[in-house]
Design a protein around this motif. Sequence first.
Motif, PDB file in Angstrom:
ATOM      1  N   UNK A  23       8.303   6.560  -6.168  1.00 36.12           N
ATOM      2  CA  UNK A  23       8.764   5.178  -6.018  1.00 36.12           C
ATOM      3  C   UNK A  23      10.225   5.028  -6.444  1.00 36.12           C
ATOM      4  N   UNK A  24      10.623   5.709  -7.508  1.00 37.96           N
ATOM      5  CA  UNK A  24      12.012   5.620  -7.967  1.00 37.96           C
ATOM      6  C   UNK A  24      12.982   6.169  -6.934  1.00 37.96           C
ATOM      7  N   UNK A  25      12.552   7.178  -6.165  1.00 36.15           N
ATOM      8  CA  UNK A  25      13.414   7.729  -5.115  1.00 36.15           C
ATOM      9  C   UNK A  25      13.702   6.673  -4.056  1.00 36.15           C
ATOM     10  N   UNK A  26      12.689   5.910  -3.703  1.00 41.11           N
ATOM     11  CA  UNK A  26      12.877   4.841  -2.721  1.00 41.11           C
ATOM     12  C   UNK A  26      13.795   3.763  -3.281  1.00 41.11           C
ATOM     13  N   UNK A  27      13.599   3.414  -4.535  1.00 37.11           N
ATOM     14  CA  UNK A  27      14.452   2.397  -5.159  1.00 37.11           C
ATOM     15  C   UNK A  27      15.908   2.843  -5.194  1.00 37.11           C
ATOM     16  N   UNK A  28      16.139   4.106  -5.521  1.00 39.11           N
ATOM     17  CA  UNK A  28      17.516   4.624  -5.538  1.00 39.11           C
ATOM     18  C   UNK A  28      18.111   4.635  -4.137  1.00 39.11           C
ATOM     19  N   UNK A  29      17.319   5.002  -3.142  1.00 38.17           N
ATOM     20  CA  UNK A  29      17.820   5.037  -1.767  1.00 38.17           C
ATOM     21  C   UNK A  29      18.209   3.643  -1.287  1.00 38.17           C
ATOM     22  N   UNK A  30      17.544   2.622  -1.776  1.00 36.05           N
ATOM     23  CA  UNK A  30      17.806   1.258  -1.344  1.00 36.05           C
ATOM     24  C   UNK A  30      18.792   0.524  -2.254  1.00 36.05           C
ATOM     25  N   UNK A  31      19.368   1.200  -3.247  1.00 33.95           N
ATOM     26  CA  UNK A  31      20.285   0.528  -4.162  1.00 33.95           C
ATOM     27  C   UNK A  31      21.524   0.048  -3.416  1.00 33.95           C
ATOM     28  N   UNK A  55       0.844  -1.201   0.000  1.00 28.66           N
ATOM     29  CA  UNK A  55       0.000   0.000   0.000  1.00 28.66           C
ATOM     30  C   UNK A  55       0.875   1.246   0.000  1.00 28.66           C
ATOM     31  N   UNK A  56       1.917   1.251   0.829  1.00 32.93           N
ATOM     32  CA  UNK A  56       2.867   2.368   0.823  1.00 32.93           C
ATOM     33  C   UNK A  56       3.522   2.500  -0.550  1.00 32.93           C
ATOM     34  N   UNK A  57       3.937   1.377  -1.118  1.00 34.81           N
ATOM     35  CA  UNK A  57       4.622   1.405  -2.409  1.00 34.81           C
ATOM     36  C   UNK A  57       3.706   1.884  -3.529  1.00 34.81           C
ATOM     37  N   UNK A  58       2.469   1.465  -3.506  1.00 36.96           N
ATOM     38  CA  UNK A  58       1.516   1.938  -4.529  1.00 36.96           C
ATOM     39  C   UNK A  58       1.268   3.431  -4.379  1.00 36.96           C
ATOM     40  N   UNK A  59       1.185   3.908  -3.140  1.00 33.94           N
ATOM     41  CA  UNK A  59       1.004   5.350  -2.915  1.00 33.94           C
ATOM     42  C   UNK A  59       2.216   6.119  -3.442  1.00 33.94           C
ATOM     43  N   UNK A  60       3.411   5.636  -3.152  1.00 39.20           N
ATOM     44  CA  UNK A  60       4.617   6.295  -3.650  1.00 39.20           C
ATOM     45  C   UNK A  60       4.642   6.295  -5.174  1.00 39.20           C
ATOM     46  N   UNK A  61       4.173   5.214  -5.781  1.00 38.87           N
ATOM     47  CA  UNK A  61       4.111   5.143  -7.249  1.00 38.87           C
ATOM     48  C   UNK A  61       3.166   6.214  -7.799  1.00 38.87           C
ATOM     49  N   UNK A  62       1.988   6.315  -7.228  1.00 36.66           N
ATOM     50  CA  UNK A  62       1.004   7.303  -7.685  1.00 36.66           C
ATOM     51  C   UNK A  62       1.553   8.722  -7.505  1.00 36.66           C
ATOM     52  N   UNK A  63       2.302   8.944  -6.438  1.00 33.12           N
ATOM     53  CA  UNK A  63       2.847  10.266  -6.150  1.00 33.12           C
ATOM     54  C   UNK A  63       4.156  10.544  -6.903  1.00 33.12           C
ATOM     55  N   UNK A  64       4.623   9.569  -7.681  1.00 31.59           N
ATOM     56  CA  UNK A  64       5.840   9.749  -8.466  1.00 31.59           C
ATOM     57  C   UNK A  64       7.113   9.689  -7.648  1.00 31.59           C
TER      58      UNK A  64
END
Length: 139
Positions: free
Chosen positions: A80-88, A69-78
């Motif tokens: 999600x890529x920031x989270x992916x980069x932070x976790x790289x 649910x958090x991930x889908x919200x981040x996706x809708x808000x544009x």
Amino acid sequence: MPSSCQKRSGAQVAMPQPVARALHRLGQDISAARRMRRLSQEDLAQRIGTSLSTVRRMEDGYSGTALHTFLRALHVLGRLDDLSRAMSLEKDALGMELVRELLPQRVRSLSRRQRPQAGPTSGGRDGDADGDVDVLEGF
């Protein structure tokens, strides 16, 4: 049941305070991002395919809200890529340090028995009749 506890096999497991604070902060950040985009909680709920009460709990930092649910919200808000980069992996300083500790201190040459046997040489020429060149020559 308070949001900082979770039931597992009948036992209460307390949530560490840093995790509770991070979850609350993530909910606040999602709420602020939603409002900056002029979306209502109802709009966000509809776009991520969940209920209004779930969005409210997510923005409050409720620990029972599913990660997707958090991930889908981040996706809708544009975001999600920031989270992916932070976790790289490149940003995982501790993980990279642990990998470095596993590197060998030195690398030994292969013993004579382990070295591959060289074939017949062609009298000092750089290649054979087909033009093949030994790429490791000179090392």
